[in-house]
Design a protein around this motif. Structure first.
Motif: not given
Ligand SMILES: [Mg+2]
Length: 179
Positions: A87-114
């Motif tokens: 999965x892509x996590x880079x927000x091309x138009x807000x690259x500097x805040x993509x780190x939080x998107x990556x983190x949110x994706x990680x924890x979502x996957x971990x919680x929802x598809x353990x």
């Protein structure tokens, strides 16, 4: 074991992005009327900085449901295939805040598809450089490099014509093809 790439956005979940656009711009998005993948860009451009400022601290995946039958089918597939969630996590138009998107994706996957091993998450925008036996994605370009290409139907790809993909509407159809 065959390798299987599975996309996250618009295959596993749709997240809350459209909801945030609706909230911020005070509009209602009618997905059935939209055919252009970059519609988000067009709406957001109306107040680019304000919108990204609004979104950057939000968790796009908080409370977002999985697609119907996704959990059950993935659990079965996981016993037969070597599964990677790509999965892509880079927000091309807000690259500097993509780190939080990556983190949110990680924890979502971990919680929802353990049952999916966390070492099988791949966070990248360049999916087309990766080779897998099978790929499932809602964007055709990301299916490059697969022997079997499964295109998850969505509003933005409904008018595109390809002769080397299998189209699916839901996870039950994926189950029929792969199990
Ligand atoms: Mg996607």
């Amino acid at each position: 074991m065959k390798t299987l790439m599975i996309d996250m956005d618009d295959v596993i979940t749709t997240g809350n992005f459209n909801k945030l656009i609706e909230e911020y711009f005070n509009i209602k998005i009618d997905m059935s009327k939209i055919t252009n993948y970059f519609y988000i860009q067009e709406i957001v451009e109306k107040d680019y900085e304000g919108f990204w400022n609004y979104v950057k601290d939000k968790n796009l995946y908080e409370g977002a449901p999985l697609f119907k039958d996704c959990y059950e089918v993935l659990e079965k597939l996981n016993k037969k295939y070597d599964i990677y969630i790509v999965t892509s996590y880079l927000w091309r138009h807000a690259v500097d805040v993509s780190g939080s998107c990556l983190s949110n994706k990680y924890y979502y996957l971990k919680e929802m598809l353990p049952f999916i091993d966390q070492t099988k998450y791949i966070f990248t925008t360049n999916k087309n450089i990766m080779k897998f036996d099978i790929k499932i994605d809602d964007r055709y370009v990301n299916l490059e490099g697969a022997e079997k290409k499964i295109l998850f139907n969505n509003w933005h790809n409904k008018n595109e014509v390809y002769d080397d993909v299998i189209r699916v509407n839901n996870w039950k159809e994926i189950e029929e093809i792969l199990l």
